[in-house]
Design an enzyme around this catalytic site. Structure first.
Site, mmCIF file in Angstrom:
data_model
loop_
_atom_site.group_PDB
_atom_site.id
_atom_site.type_symbol
_atom_site.label_atom_id
_atom_site.label_comp_id
_atom_site.label_asym_id
_atom_site.label_seq_id
_atom_site.Cartn_x
_atom_site.Cartn_y
_atom_site.Cartn_z
ATOM 1 N N HIS A 56 -1.244 32.679 -64.949
ATOM 2 C CA HIS A 56 -0.348 31.516 -65.061
ATOM 3 C C HIS A 56 -0.662 30.479 -63.968
ATOM 4 C CE1 HIS A 56 3.861 30.226 -66.647
ATOM 5 N NE2 HIS A 56 3.139 29.162 -66.331
ATOM 6 N N ILE A 57 -1.875 29.958 -64.014
ATOM 7 C CA ILE A 57 -2.320 29.032 -62.953
ATOM 8 C C ILE A 57 -2.717 27.659 -63.493
ATOM 9 C CG2 ILE A 57 -3.062 30.816 -61.321
ATOM 10 C CD1 ILE A 57 -5.977 30.315 -62.344
ATOM 11 N N GLY A 87 2.409 17.440 -77.279
ATOM 12 C CA GLY A 87 3.080 16.649 -76.240
ATOM 13 C C GLY A 87 2.017 16.048 -75.334
ATOM 14 N N ARG A 88 2.456 15.716 -74.108
ATOM 15 C CA ARG A 88 1.535 15.037 -73.200
ATOM 16 C C ARG A 88 0.316 15.887 -72.854
ATOM 17 N NH1 ARG A 88 6.953 12.982 -70.466
ATOM 18 N NH2 ARG A 88 7.477 15.053 -71.175
ATOM 19 N N ILE A 89 0.525 17.204 -72.636
ATOM 20 C CA ILE A 89 -0.616 18.060 -72.271
ATOM 21 C C ILE A 89 -1.550 18.222 -73.470
ATOM 22 C CG2 ILE A 89 -1.299 20.366 -71.462
ATOM 23 C CD1 ILE A 89 1.461 20.443 -69.980
ATOM 24 N N ARG A 138 5.915 19.351 -84.194
ATOM 25 C CA ARG A 138 7.195 19.106 -84.881
ATOM 26 C C ARG A 138 7.229 17.704 -85.460
ATOM 27 N NH1 ARG A 138 11.653 20.101 -80.665
ATOM 28 N NH2 ARG A 138 9.947 19.082 -79.602
ATOM 29 N N ILE A 183 -1.993 28.333 -73.147
ATOM 30 C CA ILE A 183 -1.562 27.861 -71.817
ATOM 31 C C ILE A 183 -0.102 27.433 -71.886
ATOM 32 C CG2 ILE A 183 -3.827 27.135 -70.956
ATOM 33 C CD1 ILE A 183 -2.933 24.214 -71.668
ATOM 34 N N ALA A 184 0.605 27.856 -72.964
ATOM 35 C CA ALA A 184 1.966 27.364 -73.180
ATOM 36 C C ALA A 184 2.977 28.265 -72.474
ATOM 37 C CB ALA A 184 2.247 27.276 -74.667
ATOM 38 N N ARG A 185 3.363 29.328 -73.123
ATOM 39 C CA ARG A 185 4.314 30.288 -72.561
ATOM 40 C C ARG A 185 4.055 31.643 -73.185
ATOM 41 N NH1 ARG A 185 5.299 27.805 -68.853
ATOM 42 N NH2 ARG A 185 7.253 27.032 -67.995
ATOM 43 N N GLU A 221 5.310 38.540 -68.544
ATOM 44 C CA GLU A 221 4.507 38.410 -67.319
ATOM 45 C C GLU A 221 5.390 38.542 -66.069
ATOM 46 O OE1 GLU A 221 3.080 34.368 -68.314
ATOM 47 O OE2 GLU A 221 4.075 33.676 -66.491
HETATM 48 C C1 DGY Z 1 5.183 24.641 -66.074
HETATM 49 O O1 DGY Z 1 5.259 23.632 -65.374
HETATM 50 O O2 DGY Z 1 6.003 24.892 -66.956
HETATM 51 C C2 DGY Z 1 4.052 25.567 -65.794
HETATM 52 O O3 DGY Z 1 3.975 26.597 -66.722
HETATM 53 C C3 DGY Z 1 4.170 26.122 -64.397
HETATM 54 O O4 DGY Z 1 2.923 26.235 -63.892
#
Ligand code: DGY
Length: 326
Positions: free
Chosen positions: A288-289, A157-159, A180, A239-241, A270
């Protein structure tokens, strides 16, 4: 509706956004940043027409049934796995998220975590602080090369695209990705990214960055079988979830050095962190920063506020995630 709509702000946010909301709504804020239980949240929501959420408050069928007046929940996060979207849609409740405003900041952080992990920055700092640094050694904290290496991205995606651009243009990395759906040829050219199967991604990446949304299908997208396909020299960045990686399996792979290192900003369950991850040295752990810069957190809350304002002015939500029934 008579009078101003009433909204609840679920956690502390930038005061200027609270003030902006107060010009439009009757606001109950939570600037003391109390973490409410689900029962307390339901109590606070009684009589409220909308809520500004931080992505942590579960909006499920039980809450919706207990809060019939609620019309909109505006997350200040891009992720919205706290929403039961079908239940919200059926209950006629609008959900919104906060895309775009955090893309570049989060991509910066993904890259920072990749570099800290590959170049063993946390591990070597702990060693120095512990007074263990006695002399120079040719292989002291020798890590993995970043420039010129192969950057794998799962979730484009964008990130993901932001990370690809940083890797390709800034560090001369070869970028491969799996998603996907495939990007347009124009976007692939811009990101200098080549589409590959998930298996090829796992087998070829020197650094694998996870940027996919959490869905039931993506739970444990990286578990023991996937870790076994990675290079023993590879690094894994999440850095996703939390829940996209099987944290117990990852801790085992790190302990036995089946992969070289990991950088994790998100965790299963978490803020609890799997104890085995805390016990291995070759992992960089952050709370989660990824989107946490002062400017971006302000922009995220401000977009959530804009969603609430636009919705109650009848202009429609700006960044909706559903089309409510009725
Ligand atoms: C989001 O925007 O989903 C990030 O995980 C929150 O920092």
């Amino acid at each position: 509706m008579t009078g101003k709509p009433r909204i609840l702000i679920a956690r502390a946010i930038s005061p200027e956004v609270v003030q902006r909301l107060e010009q439009h709504f009757e606001v109950e804020s939570n600037q003391d940043d109390v973490v409410w239980s689900p029962q307390e949240l339901v109590r606070k929501l009684q009589g409220k027409d909308g809520m500004l959420a931080t992505g942590l408050q579960a909006i499920d069928a039980a809450l919706l049934a207990a809060c019939p007046q609620l019309k909109i929940v505006a997350n200040m996060t891009v992720g919205y796995n706290n929403f039961d979207v079908p239940a919200m849609t059926a209950a006629g409740v609008q959900g919104t998220n906060a895309p775009d405003v955090l893309t570049e900041t989060t991509a910066d952080f993904g890259f920072a975590l990749l570099m800290a992990t590959a170049r063993r920055i946390s591990e070597s700092e702990h060693y120095l602080r512990a007074g263990k640094w006695k002399d120079w050694r040719y292989d002291l904290f020798a890590g993995a090369e970043v420039h010129g290496s192969t950057l794998g991205i799962l979730g484009m995606g964008r990130i993901g695209q932001g990370i690809a651009r940083r890797g390709a243009h800034g560090f001369g990395m070869k970028v491969i990705y799996h998603n996907r759906s495939r990007l347009s040829p124009e976007l692939e050219a811009e990101c200098k990214a080549r589409y590959v199967s998930k298996d090829e991604l796992l087998a070829s990446a020197d650094h694998l960055v996870l940027v996919l949304p959490f869905t039931p299908e993506n739970r444990h997208a990286i578990a023991a079988a996937e870790l076994a396909k990675m290079k023993p020299t590879a690094t894994l960045i999440n850095i996703a979830r939390g829940g996209i990686v099987d944290d117990a399996a990852l801790a085992g792979a790190l302990r036995e050095q089946r992969i070289a290192a990991a950088g994790l900003d998100v965790f299963e369950g978490e803020p609890a962190v799997h104890p085995d991850l805390l016990a291995v040295p070759n992992v960089v752990l952050t709370p989660h920063i990824a989107s946490a810069t002062r400017g971006t957190r302000l922009a995220m809350a401000d977009l959530a506020a804009s969603n609430l304002i636009a919705f109650f002015e009848g202009r429609g939500a700006l960044t909706p995630v559903n089309t409510p029934a009725g």
